[in-house]
Design a protein around this motif. Structure first.
Motif, PDB file in Angstrom:
ATOM      1  N   ARG A 146       0.823  -1.207   0.000  1.00 21.85           N
ATOM      2  CA  ARG A 146       0.000   0.000   0.000  1.00 21.85           C
ATOM      3  C   ARG A 146       0.861   1.263   0.000  1.00 21.85           C
ATOM      4  O   ARG A 146       0.535   2.253  -0.655  1.00 21.85           O
ATOM      5  N   SER A 147       1.980   1.210   0.721  1.00 21.49           N
ATOM      6  CA  SER A 147       2.865   2.375   0.746  1.00 21.49           C
ATOM      7  C   SER A 147       3.444   2.637  -0.628  1.00 21.49           C
ATOM      8  O   SER A 147       3.549   3.792  -1.065  1.00 21.49           O
ATOM      9  N   LEU A 148       3.828   1.587  -1.334  1.00 25.45           N
ATOM     10  CA  LEU A 148       4.382   1.753  -2.672  1.00 25.45           C
ATOM     11  C   LEU A 148       3.341   2.311  -3.629  1.00 25.45           C
ATOM     12  O   LEU A 148       3.631   3.200  -4.436  1.00 25.45           O
ATOM     13  N   VAL A 149       2.128   1.824  -3.513  1.00 22.80           N
ATOM     14  CA  VAL A 149       1.067   2.305  -4.394  1.00 22.80           C
ATOM     15  C   VAL A 149       0.778   3.779  -4.136  1.00 22.80           C
ATOM     16  O   VAL A 149       0.612   4.574  -5.065  1.00 22.80           O
ATOM     17  N   GLU A 150       0.709   4.145  -2.855  1.00 26.26           N
ATOM     18  CA  GLU A 150       0.465   5.548  -2.518  1.00 26.26           C
ATOM     19  C   GLU A 150       1.597   6.436  -3.027  1.00 26.26           C
ATOM     20  O   GLU A 150       1.355   7.540  -3.541  1.00 26.26           O
ATOM     21  N   TRP A 151       2.820   5.982  -2.909  1.00 30.08           N
ATOM     22  CA  TRP A 151       3.970   6.743  -3.412  1.00 30.08           C
ATOM     23  C   TRP A 151       3.882   6.907  -4.924  1.00 30.08           C
ATOM     24  O   TRP A 151       4.139   7.988  -5.462  1.00 30.08           O
ATOM     25  N   TYR A 152       3.462   5.841  -5.601  1.00 27.62           N
ATOM     26  CA  TYR A 152       3.337   5.895  -7.068  1.00 27.62           C
ATOM     27  C   TYR A 152       2.316   6.948  -7.478  1.00 27.62           C
ATOM     28  O   TYR A 152       2.580   7.796  -8.344  1.00 27.62           O
ATOM     29  N   ARG A 166       4.724   1.769 -20.005  1.00 29.17           N
ATOM     30  CA  ARG A 166       3.763   0.824 -19.420  1.00 29.17           C
ATOM     31  C   ARG A 166       3.443   1.139 -17.963  1.00 29.17           C
ATOM     32  O   ARG A 166       2.562   0.530 -17.373  1.00 29.17           O
ATOM     33  N   LEU A 167       4.178   2.094 -17.378  1.00 29.70           N
ATOM     34  CA  LEU A 167       3.885   2.519 -16.013  1.00 29.70           C
ATOM     35  C   LEU A 167       2.946   3.716 -15.977  1.00 29.70           C
ATOM     36  O   LEU A 167       2.746   4.322 -14.927  1.00 29.70           O
ATOM     37  N   ASN A 168       2.336   4.033 -17.103  1.00 28.07           N
ATOM     38  CA  ASN A 168       1.346   5.101 -17.161  1.00 28.07           C
ATOM     39  C   ASN A 168       0.142   4.738 -16.301  1.00 28.07           C
ATOM     40  O   ASN A 168      -0.287   3.584 -16.266  1.00 28.07           O
ATOM     41  N   GLN A 169      -0.435   5.732 -15.624  1.00 28.38           N
ATOM     42  CA  GLN A 169      -1.539   5.471 -14.702  1.00 28.38           C
ATOM     43  C   GLN A 169      -2.729   4.824 -15.389  1.00 28.38           C
ATOM     44  O   GLN A 169      -3.363   3.917 -14.831  1.00 28.38           O
ATOM     45  N   SER A 170      -3.046   5.262 -16.591  1.00 30.40           N
ATOM     46  CA  SER A 170      -4.218   4.706 -17.278  1.00 30.40           C
ATOM     47  C   SER A 170      -4.033   3.216 -17.566  1.00 30.40           C
ATOM     48  O   SER A 170      -4.972   2.417 -17.439  1.00 30.40           O
ATOM     49  N   ILE A 171      -2.791   2.824 -17.923  1.00 32.16           N
ATOM     50  CA  ILE A 171      -2.525   1.412 -18.186  1.00 32.16           C
ATOM     51  C   ILE A 171      -2.571   0.613 -16.894  1.00 32.16           C
ATOM     52  O   ILE A 171      -3.134  -0.490 -16.837  1.00 32.16           O
ATOM     53  N   VAL A 172      -1.981   1.166 -15.839  1.00 31.41           N
ATOM     54  CA  VAL A 172      -1.982   0.488 -14.547  1.00 31.41           C
ATOM     55  C   VAL A 172      -3.415   0.302 -14.050  1.00 31.41           C
ATOM     56  O   VAL A 172      -3.811  -0.781 -13.603  1.00 31.41           O
ATOM     57  N   ASN A 173      -4.214   1.371 -14.153  1.00 26.72           N
ATOM     58  CA  ASN A 173      -5.593   1.290 -13.666  1.00 26.72           C
ATOM     59  C   ASN A 173      -6.418   0.313 -14.488  1.00 26.72           C
ATOM     60  O   ASN A 173      -7.236  -0.442 -13.955  1.00 26.72           O
ATOM     61  N   GLN A 174      -6.202   0.324 -15.780  1.00 27.41           N
ATOM     62  CA  GLN A 174      -6.959  -0.582 -16.641  1.00 27.41           C
ATOM     63  C   GLN A 174      -6.616  -2.041 -16.345  1.00 27.41           C
ATOM     64  O   GLN A 174      -7.463  -2.926 -16.406  1.00 27.41           O
ATOM     65  N   THR A 175      -5.364  -2.269 -16.009  1.00 22.80           N
ATOM     66  CA  THR A 175      -4.921  -3.640 -15.731  1.00 22.80           C
ATOM     67  C   THR A 175      -5.389  -4.126 -14.368  1.00 22.80           C
ATOM     68  O   THR A 175      -5.829  -5.264 -14.217  1.00 22.80           O
ATOM     69  N   CYS A 176      -5.310  -3.250 -13.367  1.00 10.77           N
ATOM     70  CA  CYS A 176      -5.480  -3.704 -11.990  1.00 10.77           C
ATOM     71  C   CYS A 176      -6.829  -3.382 -11.370  1.00 10.77           C
ATOM     72  O   CYS A 176      -7.143  -3.896 -10.295  1.00 10.77           O
ATOM     73  N   HIS A 177      -7.618  -2.545 -11.984  1.00 17.39           N
ATOM     74  CA  HIS A 177      -8.972  -2.278 -11.485  1.00 17.39           C
ATOM     75  C   HIS A 177      -8.958  -1.855 -10.015  1.00 17.39           C
ATOM     76  O   HIS A 177      -9.743  -2.343  -9.198  1.00 17.39           O
ATOM     77  N   ASP A 178      -8.022  -0.961  -9.666  1.00 16.60           N
ATOM     78  CA  ASP A 178      -7.957  -0.356  -8.336  1.00 16.60           C
ATOM     79  C   ASP A 178      -7.562  -1.325  -7.223  1.00 16.60           C
ATOM     80  O   ASP A 178      -7.687  -0.997  -6.048  1.00 16.60           O
ATOM     81  N   ASN A 179      -7.060  -2.504  -7.543  1.00 18.67           N
ATOM     82  CA  ASN A 179      -6.525  -3.405  -6.515  1.00 18.67           C
ATOM     83  C   ASN A 179      -5.087  -2.998  -6.205  1.00 18.67           C
ATOM     84  O   ASN A 179      -4.199  -3.122  -7.054  1.00 18.67           O
ATOM     85  N   PHE A 180      -4.850  -2.494  -4.981  1.00 18.66           N
ATOM     86  CA  PHE A 180      -3.521  -1.955  -4.712  1.00 18.66           C
ATOM     87  C   PHE A 180      -2.444  -3.036  -4.718  1.00 18.66           C
ATOM     88  O   PHE A 180      -1.309  -2.787  -5.078  1.00 18.66           O
ATOM     89  N   GLU A 181      -2.804  -4.286  -4.310  1.00 23.67           N
ATOM     90  CA  GLU A 181      -1.814  -5.358  -4.372  1.00 23.67           C
ATOM     91  C   GLU A 181      -1.409  -5.633  -5.821  1.00 23.67           C
ATOM     92  O   GLU A 181      -0.247  -5.886  -6.128  1.00 23.67           O
ATOM     93  N   CYS A 182      -2.406  -5.584  -6.708  1.00 25.65           N
ATOM     94  CA  CYS A 182      -2.120  -5.785  -8.130  1.00 25.65           C
ATOM     95  C   CYS A 182      -1.219  -4.672  -8.664  1.00 25.65           C
ATOM     96  O   CYS A 182      -0.287  -4.921  -9.436  1.00 25.65           O
TER      97      CYS A 182
END
Length: 453
Positions: A146-152, A166-182
Protein backbone atom coordinates in the motif's frame (compact mmCIF):
# COMPACT_ATOMS: atom_id res chain seq x y z
CA UNK A 1 19.77 -8.14 -15.30
CA UNK A 2 18.30 -5.69 -12.77
CA UNK A 3 16.70 -2.81 -14.66
CA UNK A 4 16.58 0.83 -13.87
CA UNK A 5 12.96 0.51 -12.82
CA UNK A 6 13.87 -2.14 -10.22
CA UNK A 7 16.60 0.03 -8.76
CA UNK A 8 14.25 2.95 -8.35
CA UNK A 9 11.50 0.93 -6.77
CA UNK A 10 13.67 -0.95 -4.32
CA UNK A 11 15.38 2.25 -3.14
CA UNK A 12 12.49 4.65 -3.50
CA UNK A 13 12.58 6.02 0.11
CA UNK A 14 15.94 7.67 -0.60
CA UNK A 15 14.98 9.14 -3.99
CA UNK A 16 13.80 12.72 -3.78
CA UNK A 17 15.21 14.17 -6.99
CA UNK A 18 17.13 13.29 -10.12
CA UNK A 19 20.47 13.50 -8.35
CA UNK A 20 19.37 10.91 -5.80
CA UNK A 21 18.20 8.71 -8.65
CA UNK A 22 21.66 8.70 -10.22
CA UNK A 23 23.30 8.18 -6.84
CA UNK A 24 21.02 5.23 -6.12
CA UNK A 25 21.84 3.58 -9.42
CA UNK A 26 25.55 3.96 -8.76
CA UNK A 27 25.22 2.72 -5.21
CA UNK A 28 23.49 -0.45 -6.35
CA UNK A 29 25.97 -0.95 -9.16
CA UNK A 30 28.91 -0.56 -6.86
CA UNK A 31 27.67 -3.19 -4.47
CA UNK A 32 27.26 -5.57 -7.39
CA UNK A 33 30.68 -4.79 -8.96
CA UNK A 34 28.97 -4.10 -12.27
CA UNK A 35 30.81 -3.13 -15.39
CA UNK A 36 29.95 -0.01 -17.37
CA UNK A 37 28.05 -2.17 -19.84
CA UNK A 38 25.46 -3.02 -17.18
CA UNK A 39 24.29 0.58 -17.22
CA UNK A 40 23.68 0.81 -20.96
CA UNK A 41 20.50 2.76 -21.53
CA UNK A 42 20.83 4.80 -18.35
CA UNK A 43 20.78 8.50 -18.90
CA UNK A 44 23.88 9.14 -16.76
CA UNK A 45 26.08 6.50 -18.36
CA UNK A 46 27.37 8.73 -21.14
CA UNK A 47 28.15 11.64 -18.87
CA UNK A 48 30.01 9.52 -16.33
CA UNK A 49 32.19 7.83 -18.91
CA UNK A 50 33.05 11.12 -20.61
CA UNK A 51 34.09 12.73 -17.32
CA UNK A 52 35.91 9.56 -16.20
CA UNK A 53 34.29 9.85 -12.78
CA UNK A 54 32.49 6.50 -12.69
CA UNK A 55 35.10 4.59 -10.64
CA UNK A 56 35.69 7.56 -8.38
CA UNK A 57 32.03 7.88 -7.47
CA UNK A 58 31.73 4.14 -6.94
CA UNK A 59 34.63 4.08 -4.51
CA UNK A 60 33.45 7.15 -2.62
CA UNK A 61 29.91 5.87 -2.06
CA UNK A 62 30.47 2.27 -1.01
CA UNK A 63 33.17 -0.29 -0.70
CA UNK A 64 32.73 -3.02 -3.27
CA UNK A 65 31.02 -6.03 -1.72
CA UNK A 66 30.08 -9.09 -3.79
CA UNK A 67 26.42 -10.11 -3.71
CA UNK A 68 24.99 -12.98 -5.70
CA UNK A 69 26.42 -15.95 -7.50
CA UNK A 70 27.95 -14.31 -10.57
CA UNK A 71 30.90 -16.63 -11.13
CA UNK A 72 29.37 -20.03 -10.42
CA UNK A 73 31.18 -20.31 -7.08
CA UNK A 74 28.74 -20.25 -4.16
CA UNK A 75 31.56 -19.77 -1.65
CA UNK A 76 31.80 -16.02 -2.38
CA UNK A 77 28.10 -15.23 -2.84
CA UNK A 78 27.76 -12.73 -0.02
CA UNK A 79 30.21 -11.11 2.40
CA UNK A 80 29.28 -9.76 5.82
CA UNK A 81 31.30 -6.54 6.06
CA UNK A 82 31.04 -6.41 9.83
CA UNK A 83 32.37 -9.94 10.45
CA UNK A 84 34.27 -10.40 7.16
CA UNK A 85 32.63 -13.80 6.83
CA UNK A 86 31.39 -15.27 3.57
CA UNK A 87 27.73 -16.33 3.55
CA UNK A 88 26.71 -18.80 0.88
CA UNK A 89 23.34 -17.89 -0.52
CA UNK A 90 22.80 -21.43 -1.73
CA UNK A 91 23.61 -22.91 1.65
CA UNK A 92 24.54 -26.56 1.93
CA UNK A 93 25.59 -26.32 5.57
CA UNK A 94 23.91 -27.87 8.56
CA UNK A 95 22.35 -24.58 9.60
CA UNK A 96 18.60 -24.50 9.96
CA UNK A 97 16.65 -22.50 7.40
CA UNK A 98 15.90 -19.75 9.93
CA UNK A 99 19.57 -19.50 11.01
CA UNK A 100 20.72 -19.34 7.41
CA UNK A 101 18.14 -16.66 6.55
CA UNK A 102 19.35 -14.62 9.51
CA UNK A 103 22.96 -14.85 8.31
CA UNK A 104 21.96 -13.69 4.82
CA UNK A 105 19.93 -10.79 6.25
CA UNK A 106 22.73 -9.62 8.53
CA UNK A 107 25.23 -9.81 5.67
CA UNK A 108 22.95 -7.71 3.48
CA UNK A 109 22.39 -5.17 6.26
CA UNK A 110 26.14 -4.88 6.76
CA UNK A 111 26.47 -3.52 3.21
CA UNK A 112 24.79 -0.19 3.91
CA UNK A 113 26.91 2.80 2.92
CA UNK A 114 29.03 4.36 5.63
CA UNK A 115 28.84 8.06 6.35
CA UNK A 116 31.55 10.13 4.67
CA UNK A 117 32.14 13.36 2.78
CA UNK A 118 31.80 13.00 -0.97
CA UNK A 119 31.45 14.92 -4.16
CA UNK A 120 28.93 13.66 -6.66
CA UNK A 121 27.86 14.70 -10.07
CA UNK A 122 24.61 16.24 -11.28
CA UNK A 123 23.82 16.72 -14.93
CA UNK A 124 24.55 20.40 -14.53
CA UNK A 125 26.28 21.08 -11.19
CA UNK A 126 28.87 19.41 -8.98
CA UNK A 127 27.55 19.02 -5.42
CA UNK A 128 29.42 18.51 -2.16
CA UNK A 129 27.85 16.84 0.77
CA UNK A 130 27.67 13.89 3.05
CA UNK A 131 26.22 10.43 2.32
CA UNK A 132 23.92 9.33 5.17
CA UNK A 133 24.98 6.18 6.96
CA UNK A 134 21.74 4.42 6.01
CA UNK A 135 19.81 5.47 2.96
CA UNK A 136 16.75 3.38 3.82
CA UNK A 137 14.40 4.73 6.46
CA UNK A 138 14.16 1.42 8.33
CA UNK A 139 16.26 -1.39 6.93
CA UNK A 140 14.33 -4.01 8.92
CA UNK A 141 10.88 -2.86 7.80
CA UNK A 142 9.83 -3.96 4.31
CA UNK A 143 8.18 -1.66 1.83
CA UNK A 144 4.49 -2.54 2.11
CA UNK A 145 2.39 -2.76 -1.05
CA UNK A 146 0.00 0.00 0.00
CA UNK A 147 2.87 2.37 0.75
CA UNK A 148 4.38 1.75 -2.67
CA UNK A 149 1.07 2.30 -4.39
CA UNK A 150 0.47 5.55 -2.52
CA UNK A 151 3.97 6.74 -3.41
CA UNK A 152 3.34 5.89 -7.07
CA UNK A 153 0.11 7.88 -7.28
CA UNK A 154 1.23 10.85 -5.18
CA UNK A 155 4.83 11.34 -6.29
CA UNK A 156 6.17 9.02 -8.95
CA UNK A 157 3.57 8.31 -11.62
CA UNK A 158 4.78 10.81 -14.22
CA UNK A 159 8.42 10.15 -13.49
CA UNK A 160 8.03 6.37 -13.81
CA UNK A 161 6.01 6.79 -17.00
CA UNK A 162 8.95 8.65 -18.51
CA UNK A 163 11.11 5.62 -17.77
CA UNK A 164 8.63 3.07 -19.09
CA UNK A 165 5.37 3.93 -20.90
CA UNK A 166 3.76 0.82 -19.42
CA UNK A 167 3.88 2.52 -16.01
CA UNK A 168 1.35 5.10 -17.16
CA UNK A 169 -1.54 5.47 -14.70
CA UNK A 170 -4.22 4.71 -17.28
CA UNK A 171 -2.52 1.41 -18.19
CA UNK A 172 -1.98 0.49 -14.55
CA UNK A 173 -5.59 1.29 -13.67
CA UNK A 174 -6.96 -0.58 -16.64
CA UNK A 175 -4.92 -3.64 -15.73
CA UNK A 176 -5.48 -3.70 -11.99
CA UNK A 177 -8.97 -2.28 -11.48
CA UNK A 178 -7.96 -0.36 -8.34
CA UNK A 179 -6.53 -3.40 -6.52
CA UNK A 180 -3.52 -1.95 -4.71
CA UNK A 181 -1.81 -5.36 -4.37
CA UNK A 182 -2.12 -5.78 -8.13
CA UNK A 183 -0.68 -2.31 -8.71
CA UNK A 184 2.28 -3.21 -6.50
CA UNK A 185 2.76 -6.40 -8.49
CA UNK A 186 2.58 -4.47 -11.75
CA UNK A 187 5.01 -1.78 -10.66
CA UNK A 188 7.60 -4.29 -9.49
CA UNK A 189 7.25 -6.80 -12.28
CA UNK A 190 5.89 -4.54 -15.05
CA UNK A 191 4.08 -7.64 -16.25
CA UNK A 192 0.45 -7.23 -17.23
CA UNK A 193 -0.27 -10.96 -17.40
CA UNK A 194 0.93 -11.60 -13.85
CA UNK A 195 -0.81 -8.49 -12.58
CA UNK A 196 -4.11 -9.27 -14.23
CA UNK A 197 -3.98 -12.71 -12.66
CA UNK A 198 -3.26 -11.05 -9.32
CA UNK A 199 -6.21 -8.71 -9.82
CA UNK A 200 -8.49 -11.58 -10.70
CA UNK A 201 -7.33 -13.59 -7.72
CA UNK A 202 -7.66 -10.65 -5.37
CA UNK A 203 -11.13 -9.91 -6.68
CA UNK A 204 -12.15 -13.53 -6.07
CA UNK A 205 -10.68 -13.47 -2.58
CA UNK A 206 -12.41 -10.18 -1.83
CA UNK A 207 -15.72 -11.49 -3.12
CA UNK A 208 -15.27 -14.64 -1.04
CA UNK A 209 -14.49 -12.62 2.07
CA UNK A 210 -17.50 -10.41 1.45
CA UNK A 211 -19.75 -13.42 0.86
CA UNK A 212 -18.52 -15.09 4.05
CA UNK A 213 -19.29 -11.95 6.02
CA UNK A 214 -22.82 -11.76 4.64
CA UNK A 215 -25.66 -13.49 6.44
CA UNK A 216 -27.91 -15.49 4.08
CA UNK A 217 -31.68 -15.05 4.37
CA UNK A 218 -33.89 -17.52 6.19
CA UNK A 219 -37.18 -18.98 5.03
CA UNK A 220 -40.11 -19.19 7.42
CA UNK A 221 -41.71 -22.24 5.84
CA UNK A 222 -42.04 -25.83 6.97
CA UNK A 223 -40.59 -28.25 4.43
CA UNK A 224 -41.76 -30.34 2.78
CA UNK A 225 -44.93 -28.40 2.00
CA UNK A 226 -47.98 -30.59 2.62
CA UNK A 227 -50.43 -29.85 -0.18
CA UNK A 228 -53.89 -31.42 -0.10
CA UNK A 229 -55.87 -31.06 -3.32
CA UNK A 230 -58.37 -33.61 -4.60
CA UNK A 231 -57.27 -35.08 -7.89
CA UNK A 232 -60.68 -34.50 -9.45
CA UNK A 233 -60.78 -30.79 -8.60
CA UNK A 234 -61.07 -28.77 -11.79
CA UNK A 235 -59.03 -25.89 -10.37
CA UNK A 236 -55.52 -27.31 -10.07
CA UNK A 237 -53.87 -24.16 -8.66
CA UNK A 238 -52.72 -24.36 -5.06
CA UNK A 239 -51.58 -21.28 -3.14
CA UNK A 240 -49.32 -21.18 -0.09
CA UNK A 241 -47.53 -18.39 1.82
CA UNK A 242 -43.80 -17.99 2.31
CA UNK A 243 -42.01 -15.57 4.62
CA UNK A 244 -38.46 -14.45 3.68
CA UNK A 245 -36.34 -12.94 6.45
CA UNK A 246 -33.18 -10.98 5.53
CA UNK A 247 -29.92 -11.79 7.30
CA UNK A 248 -28.36 -9.39 9.78
CA UNK A 249 -27.18 -6.26 7.92
CA UNK A 250 -27.48 -8.12 4.63
CA UNK A 251 -30.19 -6.68 2.36
CA UNK A 252 -32.13 -8.79 -0.14
CA UNK A 253 -32.04 -7.53 -3.72
CA UNK A 254 -34.64 -9.76 -5.36
CA UNK A 255 -36.52 -13.03 -4.96
CA UNK A 256 -38.43 -15.26 -7.35
CA UNK A 257 -39.57 -18.84 -7.82
CA UNK A 258 -39.22 -20.97 -10.94
CA UNK A 259 -41.84 -23.68 -11.38
CA UNK A 260 -40.81 -26.76 -13.31
CA UNK A 261 -41.53 -28.38 -15.73
CA UNK A 262 -43.39 -25.27 -16.93
CA UNK A 263 -40.32 -22.98 -16.52
CA UNK A 264 -42.68 -20.38 -15.13
CA UNK A 265 -41.02 -17.57 -13.13
CA UNK A 266 -42.95 -15.73 -10.45
CA UNK A 267 -41.47 -12.73 -8.63
CA UNK A 268 -42.17 -12.53 -4.91
CA UNK A 269 -41.57 -9.97 -2.17
CA UNK A 270 -37.97 -9.50 -1.07
CA UNK A 271 -39.00 -9.67 2.55
CA UNK A 272 -42.16 -10.54 4.41
CA UNK A 273 -45.06 -12.70 3.30
CA UNK A 274 -45.62 -13.70 -0.29
CA UNK A 275 -48.13 -16.05 -1.89
CA UNK A 276 -46.92 -18.65 -4.35
CA UNK A 277 -49.36 -20.33 -6.73
CA UNK A 278 -48.40 -23.81 -7.85
CA UNK A 279 -50.24 -25.63 -10.69
CA UNK A 280 -50.64 -29.14 -9.28
CA UNK A 281 -50.61 -32.29 -11.47
CA UNK A 282 -53.89 -34.00 -12.35
CA UNK A 283 -52.51 -37.53 -12.19
CA UNK A 284 -50.25 -39.70 -10.08
CA UNK A 285 -47.41 -39.90 -12.62
CA UNK A 286 -46.60 -36.20 -13.13
CA UNK A 287 -44.76 -33.85 -10.78
CA UNK A 288 -44.14 -30.18 -10.12
CA UNK A 289 -41.01 -28.62 -8.55
CA UNK A 290 -40.56 -25.12 -7.13
CA UNK A 291 -37.06 -23.53 -7.09
CA UNK A 292 -36.64 -20.46 -4.87
CA UNK A 293 -33.86 -17.99 -5.83
CA UNK A 294 -32.85 -15.03 -3.65
CA UNK A 295 -30.20 -12.45 -4.57
CA UNK A 296 -28.75 -10.82 -1.45
CA UNK A 297 -25.76 -8.89 -0.15
CA UNK A 298 -23.12 -7.70 -2.60
CA UNK A 299 -23.43 -10.51 -5.11
CA UNK A 300 -24.62 -13.61 -3.30
CA UNK A 301 -27.28 -16.08 -4.34
CA UNK A 302 -29.38 -18.35 -2.16
CA UNK A 303 -31.19 -21.20 -3.90
CA UNK A 304 -33.31 -24.00 -2.54
CA UNK A 305 -36.08 -26.26 -3.74
CA UNK A 306 -39.34 -26.03 -1.84
CA UNK A 307 -39.97 -29.74 -1.55
CA UNK A 308 -43.62 -30.75 -1.95
CA UNK A 309 -45.47 -33.65 -0.34
CA UNK A 310 -48.80 -33.79 -2.15
CA UNK A 311 -52.03 -35.45 -1.07
CA UNK A 312 -54.26 -35.83 -4.12
CA UNK A 313 -56.48 -38.52 -2.60
CA UNK A 314 -60.16 -38.37 -3.53
CA UNK A 315 -63.53 -40.09 -2.95
CA UNK A 316 -63.41 -39.72 0.81
CA UNK A 317 -60.05 -41.44 1.25
CA UNK A 318 -57.55 -40.52 3.97
CA UNK A 319 -53.99 -39.28 3.29
CA UNK A 320 -51.12 -41.10 4.92
CA UNK A 321 -48.22 -38.62 4.89
CA UNK A 322 -45.88 -41.13 6.49
CA UNK A 323 -46.07 -43.54 3.56
CA UNK A 324 -44.85 -41.79 0.42
CA UNK A 325 -44.10 -42.41 -3.22
CA UNK A 326 -41.26 -40.39 -4.82
CA UNK A 327 -42.26 -39.05 -8.22
CA UNK A 328 -39.25 -36.69 -8.71
CA UNK A 329 -36.35 -35.36 -6.63
CA UNK A 330 -38.47 -32.65 -4.97
CA UNK A 331 -42.01 -34.00 -5.30
CA UNK A 332 -43.60 -36.88 -3.40
CA UNK A 333 -47.10 -38.33 -3.15
CA UNK A 334 -48.69 -39.26 0.13
CA UNK A 335 -50.31 -42.69 0.26
CA UNK A 336 -54.13 -42.93 0.17
CA UNK A 337 -56.23 -45.16 2.39
CA UNK A 338 -59.26 -45.82 0.17
CA UNK A 339 -62.82 -46.71 1.11
CA UNK A 340 -63.77 -50.31 0.15
CA UNK A 341 -65.59 -49.33 -3.03
CA UNK A 342 -62.63 -47.34 -4.46
CA UNK A 343 -59.22 -48.24 -5.79
CA UNK A 344 -56.16 -46.69 -7.49
CA UNK A 345 -53.14 -44.77 -6.16
CA UNK A 346 -55.37 -41.78 -5.48
CA UNK A 347 -58.60 -43.77 -4.89
CA UNK A 348 -59.85 -42.32 -8.14
CA UNK A 349 -61.14 -45.66 -9.50
CA UNK A 350 -64.14 -47.85 -8.63
CA UNK A 351 -63.11 -51.05 -6.99
CA UNK A 352 -63.35 -53.98 -9.43
CA UNK A 353 -64.35 -57.03 -7.43
CA UNK A 354 -63.99 -59.24 -10.49
CA UNK A 355 -60.23 -58.96 -10.18
CA UNK A 356 -60.43 -61.22 -7.14
CA UNK A 357 -59.19 -64.70 -7.94
CA UNK A 358 -62.31 -66.39 -6.53
CA UNK A 359 -64.99 -64.13 -8.01
CA UNK A 360 -67.66 -66.24 -9.82
CA UNK A 361 -65.38 -69.26 -9.74
CA UNK A 362 -66.19 -71.14 -6.54
CA UNK A 363 -69.02 -73.63 -7.24
CA UNK A 364 -69.94 -71.85 -10.47
CA UNK A 365 -69.85 -73.66 -13.79
CA UNK A 366 -67.25 -72.73 -16.36
CA UNK A 367 -69.64 -70.64 -18.44
CA UNK A 368 -70.25 -68.15 -15.65
CA UNK A 369 -69.05 -64.53 -16.13
CA UNK A 370 -68.31 -61.82 -13.52
CA UNK A 371 -69.97 -58.37 -13.79
CA UNK A 372 -68.41 -55.54 -11.65
CA UNK A 373 -70.61 -52.95 -9.93
CA UNK A 374 -69.92 -49.21 -9.71
CA UNK A 375 -69.03 -47.63 -6.39
CA UNK A 376 -72.57 -46.46 -5.71
CA UNK A 377 -74.11 -49.91 -6.31
CA UNK A 378 -71.37 -51.52 -4.25
CA UNK A 379 -72.30 -49.28 -1.34
CA UNK A 380 -76.07 -49.97 -1.60
CA UNK A 381 -75.83 -53.71 -2.39
CA UNK A 382 -72.89 -54.51 -0.09
CA UNK A 383 -71.13 -56.36 -2.87
CA UNK A 384 -68.72 -55.40 -5.65
CA UNK A 385 -69.91 -57.74 -8.45
CA UNK A 386 -72.48 -60.32 -9.48
CA UNK A 387 -72.21 -63.61 -11.41
CA UNK A 388 -74.02 -64.35 -14.62
CA UNK A 389 -74.22 -68.17 -14.89
CA UNK A 390 -75.21 -71.41 -13.12
CA UNK A 391 -73.97 -73.18 -10.05
CA UNK A 392 -72.68 -76.71 -10.18
CA UNK A 393 -74.82 -79.63 -8.86
CA UNK A 394 -75.52 -79.41 -5.15
CA UNK A 395 -75.50 -75.61 -5.10
CA UNK A 396 -77.99 -72.91 -5.83
CA UNK A 397 -77.26 -69.31 -6.79
CA UNK A 398 -77.89 -66.82 -4.01
CA UNK A 399 -80.69 -64.35 -4.39
CA UNK A 400 -78.25 -61.61 -5.45
CA UNK A 401 -76.34 -63.88 -7.81
CA UNK A 402 -73.23 -63.27 -5.79
CA UNK A 403 -72.47 -66.79 -4.52
CA UNK A 404 -73.39 -70.42 -5.03
CA UNK A 405 -74.88 -71.73 -1.80
CA UNK A 406 -75.02 -75.35 -0.70
CA UNK A 407 -78.39 -77.08 -1.13
CA UNK A 408 -79.65 -78.91 2.00
CA UNK A 409 -81.19 -81.90 0.28
CA UNK A 410 -82.32 -83.46 3.59
CA UNK A 411 -84.38 -80.40 4.46
CA UNK A 412 -85.60 -79.89 0.94
CA UNK A 413 -86.85 -83.53 0.64
CA UNK A 414 -87.10 -85.35 4.02
CA UNK A 415 -87.91 -88.68 2.31
CA UNK A 416 -85.00 -88.52 -0.02
CA UNK A 417 -83.40 -91.52 1.79
CA UNK A 418 -86.61 -93.64 2.00
CA UNK A 419 -86.43 -95.75 5.16
CA UNK A 420 -82.95 -94.44 5.90
CA UNK A 421 -81.65 -91.33 7.65
CA UNK A 422 -80.47 -88.36 5.53
CA UNK A 423 -77.28 -86.51 6.40
CA UNK A 424 -76.53 -83.27 4.50
CA UNK A 425 -73.01 -82.77 3.07
CA UNK A 426 -71.45 -79.70 1.40
CA UNK A 427 -72.66 -79.97 -2.16
CA UNK A 428 -74.46 -83.30 -1.59
CA UNK A 429 -75.97 -85.67 1.04
CA UNK A 430 -75.66 -89.26 2.24
CA UNK A 431 -78.17 -91.86 3.43
CA UNK A 432 -77.72 -94.13 6.48
CA UNK A 433 -79.73 -97.27 5.62
CA UNK A 434 -81.14 -99.62 8.34
CA UNK A 435 -80.69 -103.43 8.46
CA UNK A 436 -82.15 -105.14 5.43
CA UNK A 437 -81.63 -102.05 3.24
CA UNK A 438 -78.88 -100.98 1.01
CA UNK A 439 -77.88 -97.55 -0.38
CA UNK A 440 -78.81 -97.45 -4.01
CA UNK A 441 -79.16 -94.47 -6.35
CA UNK A 442 -78.83 -91.94 -3.48
CA UNK A 443 -81.60 -93.62 -1.36
CA UNK A 444 -82.21 -96.76 0.77
CA UNK A 445 -83.82 -99.77 -0.90
CA UNK A 446 -84.71 -103.27 0.41
CA UNK A 447 -82.81 -106.41 -0.56
CA UNK A 448 -85.85 -107.79 -2.34
CA UNK A 449 -85.81 -104.70 -4.58
CA UNK A 450 -82.22 -105.24 -5.36
CA UNK A 451 -82.81 -108.97 -6.19
CA UNK A 452 -85.79 -108.11 -8.39
CA UNK A 453 -83.84 -105.43 -10.27
Amino acid sequence: MITKEHLILYYWPSITNEVDLKLTILRFSASQKWHYSNLIGFEIEKQLIELKLFDKIINIICDAVPMGNFNGDSNDDLCNRETNQIVRIGSSSNLSASEHDKDVLNACLSCKCQSRNIEYLSTKTLFSGRVPSNTTLDNRTPIMPRSLVEWYYKNASNFLTSLNPRLNQSIVNQTCHDNFECIHDYLIRINSFTSEATASGLQSVQESRTALAEIPPTIDLMLPINITLLINNVNRNYSFDINIIAGDRTPIKSAHVTIHPFNKTENINNTGLSSIIVPMPNNANSSVEVLLTIQYGSNSTFQTYLDILACLCTNGSICDFEERTTISDHYQLASCNCLPQYDGILCELDYDGCTSGSACKVNWDNETTCIPLNATDQLTQSRSYYCNGSCIKGYNSSVNGYTCDDIDECSLNPSVCGNGTCFNLIGSYTCDCPSGYRSYNETCVGKSFLVKN
